[in-house]
Motif scaffolding. Sequence first.
Motif, PDB file in Angstrom:
ATOM      1  N   PRO A 172       4.138   8.729  10.582  1.00  0.00           N
ATOM      2  CA  PRO A 172       3.354   7.885   9.944  1.00  0.00           C
ATOM      3  C   PRO A 172       2.859   8.254   8.371  1.00  0.00           C
ATOM      4  CG  PRO A 172       2.891   7.745  12.149  1.00  0.00           C
ATOM      5  CD  PRO A 172       3.886   8.869  11.983  1.00  0.00           C
ATOM      6  N   HIS A 173       2.421   9.554   8.467  1.00  0.00           N
ATOM      7  CA  HIS A 173       1.941   9.988   7.243  1.00  0.00           C
ATOM      8  C   HIS A 173       2.892  10.302   6.262  1.00  0.00           C
ATOM      9  CE1 HIS A 173       3.244  13.825   8.910  1.00  0.00           C
ATOM     10  NE2 HIS A 173       3.438  14.462   7.727  1.00  0.00           N
ATOM     11  N   MET A 174       4.201  10.237   6.532  1.00  0.00           N
ATOM     12  CA  MET A 174       5.016  10.219   5.447  1.00  0.00           C
ATOM     13  C   MET A 174       5.646   9.045   4.630  1.00  0.00           C
ATOM     14  SD  MET A 174       7.815  13.021   7.625  1.00  0.00           S
ATOM     15  CE  MET A 174       8.586  13.438   6.223  1.00  0.00           C
ATOM     16  N   PHE A 175       5.199   7.659   5.313  1.00  0.00           N
ATOM     17  CA  PHE A 175       5.465   6.768   4.703  1.00  0.00           C
ATOM     18  C   PHE A 175       4.897   6.577   3.105  1.00  0.00           C
ATOM     19  CE2 PHE A 175       4.245   2.405   3.685  1.00  0.00           C
ATOM     20  CZ  PHE A 175       5.321   1.579   3.774  1.00  0.00           C
ATOM     21  N   ARG A 176       5.658   6.100   2.321  1.00  0.00           N
ATOM     22  CA  ARG A 176       5.221   5.599   0.948  1.00  0.00           C
ATOM     23  C   ARG A 176       5.718   4.281   0.824  1.00  0.00           C
ATOM     24  NH1 ARG A 176       2.744   9.018   2.239  1.00  0.00           N
ATOM     25  NH2 ARG A 176       2.343  11.148   1.468  1.00  0.00           N
ATOM     26  N   PHE A 177       5.013   3.266   0.307  1.00  0.00           N
ATOM     27  CA  PHE A 177       5.157   2.066   0.111  1.00  0.00           C
ATOM     28  C   PHE A 177       6.439   1.836  -1.163  1.00  0.00           C
ATOM     29  CE2 PHE A 177       4.858  -2.027  -2.357  1.00  0.00           C
ATOM     30  CZ  PHE A 177       5.369  -3.024  -1.578  1.00  0.00           C
ATOM     31  N   ASP A 178       7.300   1.371  -0.919  1.00  0.00           N
ATOM     32  CA  ASP A 178       8.417   1.060  -1.964  1.00  0.00           C
ATOM     33  C   ASP A 178       8.730  -0.400  -1.983  1.00  0.00           C
ATOM     34  OD1 ASP A 178      10.519   1.097  -3.690  1.00  0.00           O
ATOM     35  OD2 ASP A 178      12.150   1.971  -2.240  1.00  0.00           O
ATOM     36  N   GLY A 179       8.362  -0.985  -2.885  1.00  0.00           N
ATOM     37  CA  GLY A 179       8.309  -2.546  -3.306  1.00  0.00           C
ATOM     38  C   GLY A 179       9.544  -2.730  -4.260  1.00  0.00           C
ATOM     39  N   SER A 180      10.292  -1.785  -4.552  1.00  0.00           N
ATOM     40  CA  SER A 180      11.355  -2.108  -5.291  1.00  0.00           C
ATOM     41  C   SER A 180      12.427  -2.823  -4.920  1.00  0.00           C
ATOM     42  CB  SER A 180      12.085  -0.764  -5.884  1.00  0.00           C
ATOM     43  OG  SER A 180      12.697   0.059  -4.819  1.00  0.00           O
ATOM     44  N   VAL A 181      12.575  -3.428  -3.591  1.00  0.00           N
ATOM     45  CA  VAL A 181      13.851  -4.159  -3.053  1.00  0.00           C
ATOM     46  C   VAL A 181      12.788  -4.972  -2.321  1.00  0.00           C
ATOM     47  CG1 VAL A 181      15.811  -4.355  -1.653  1.00  0.00           C
ATOM     48  CG2 VAL A 181      15.555  -2.212  -2.995  1.00  0.00           C
ATOM     49  N   LEU A 182      12.748  -6.344  -2.655  1.00  0.00           N
ATOM     50  CA  LEU A 182      12.017  -7.172  -2.097  1.00  0.00           C
ATOM     51  C   LEU A 182      12.906  -7.719  -1.085  1.00  0.00           C
ATOM     52  CD1 LEU A 182       9.475  -8.582  -2.068  1.00  0.00           C
ATOM     53  CD2 LEU A 182      10.608 -10.423  -3.839  1.00  0.00           C
ATOM     54  N   ALA A 183      12.358  -7.803   0.177  1.00  0.00           N
ATOM     55  CA  ALA A 183      12.957  -8.444   1.360  1.00  0.00           C
ATOM     56  C   ALA A 183      12.832  -9.922   1.370  1.00  0.00           C
ATOM     57  CB  ALA A 183      12.234  -8.235   2.735  1.00  0.00           C
ATOM     58  N   THR A 192      11.057  -1.396   8.089  1.00  0.00           N
ATOM     59  CA  THR A 192      10.302  -2.619   8.845  1.00  0.00           C
ATOM     60  C   THR A 192       9.080  -2.525   8.031  1.00  0.00           C
ATOM     61  OG1 THR A 192      11.582  -2.415  10.640  1.00  0.00           O
ATOM     62  CG2 THR A 192       9.476  -3.365  10.717  1.00  0.00           C
ATOM     63  N   MET A 193       8.238  -1.209   7.962  1.00  0.00           N
ATOM     64  CA  MET A 193       7.113  -1.335   7.325  1.00  0.00           C
ATOM     65  C   MET A 193       6.824  -1.653   5.927  1.00  0.00           C
ATOM     66  SD  MET A 193       4.046  -1.045   8.137  1.00  0.00           S
ATOM     67  CE  MET A 193       4.571  -0.586   9.842  1.00  0.00           C
ATOM     68  N   ASN A 194       7.873  -1.283   5.273  1.00  0.00           N
ATOM     69  CA  ASN A 194       7.882  -1.743   3.767  1.00  0.00           C
ATOM     70  C   ASN A 194       7.873  -3.401   3.676  1.00  0.00           C
ATOM     71  OD1 ASN A 194       7.823  -0.017   1.574  1.00  0.00           O
ATOM     72  ND2 ASN A 194       9.766   0.938   2.358  1.00  0.00           N
ATOM     73  N   ASP A 195       8.895  -3.730   4.562  1.00  0.00           N
ATOM     74  CA  ASP A 195       8.871  -5.498   4.456  1.00  0.00           C
ATOM     75  C   ASP A 195       7.404  -6.134   5.057  1.00  0.00           C
ATOM     76  OD1 ASP A 195      11.640  -4.910   4.460  1.00  0.00           O
ATOM     77  OD2 ASP A 195      11.856  -5.384   6.571  1.00  0.00           O
ATOM     78  N   ILE A 243       0.495   3.493   6.519  1.00  0.00           N
ATOM     79  CA  ILE A 243       0.448   4.550   7.606  1.00  0.00           C
ATOM     80  C   ILE A 243      -0.321   4.227   8.599  1.00  0.00           C
ATOM     81  CG2 ILE A 243      -0.837   6.765   7.424  1.00  0.00           C
ATOM     82  CD1 ILE A 243       0.154   7.200   4.495  1.00  0.00           C
ATOM     83  N   ALA A 244      -1.521   3.467   8.360  1.00  0.00           N
ATOM     84  CA  ALA A 244      -2.194   2.925   9.482  1.00  0.00           C
ATOM     85  C   ALA A 244      -1.643   2.104  10.741  1.00  0.00           C
ATOM     86  CB  ALA A 244      -3.455   2.188   9.158  1.00  0.00           C
ATOM     87  N   LEU A 245      -0.635   1.359   9.978  1.00  0.00           N
ATOM     88  CA  LEU A 245       0.122   0.416  10.846  1.00  0.00           C
ATOM     89  C   LEU A 245       1.258   1.344  11.765  1.00  0.00           C
ATOM     90  CD1 LEU A 245       0.615  -2.530   8.555  1.00  0.00           C
ATOM     91  CD2 LEU A 245      -0.569  -2.647  10.956  1.00  0.00           C
ATOM     92  N   LEU A 246       1.762   2.197  11.130  1.00  0.00           N
ATOM     93  CA  LEU A 246       2.662   3.259  11.739  1.00  0.00           C
ATOM     94  C   LEU A 246       2.004   3.960  12.870  1.00  0.00           C
ATOM     95  CD1 LEU A 246       5.213   4.123   8.913  1.00  0.00           C
ATOM     96  CD2 LEU A 246       5.566   2.952  10.746  1.00  0.00           C
TER      97      LEU A 246
END
Length: 125
Positions: free
Chosen positions: A64-75, A10-13, A36-39
Amino acid sequence: MSAFYVGHQTMNDVCQLVAIKSHGEANHERLTKLGIALLTMNADALSQRYPDSWLEMVGDDELPHMFRFDGSVLATEAQRAKSAQCLRYQCAEGNVPDLPLYKRLNALCEAVGEPDGYHAAQWGR
């Protein structure tokens, strides 16, 4: 009202939505920090709603600190909007709606509205 931790997909989206709306101003590192801030804000809302059990609602691999943005699959546009609305709803606890970050999320949600396909998109994926 109930709340849950939205998780990294959801955060990636949501971060994809921010990237698109920023017209390329947001890079991978900035989107990761935003996620990370939003989570963290989502976890704060959970702790205010469920002070004795909120930590159990956050998976060990989705802190939260484990989140890494992944834009490889576009929602899809609809999924990005639905995910942002979901996050906003999950964060609407305690004093979180008074935070500047929540207000920015709220403004984003208002700006994107409900595009075609919104009602078929997943809530909290």
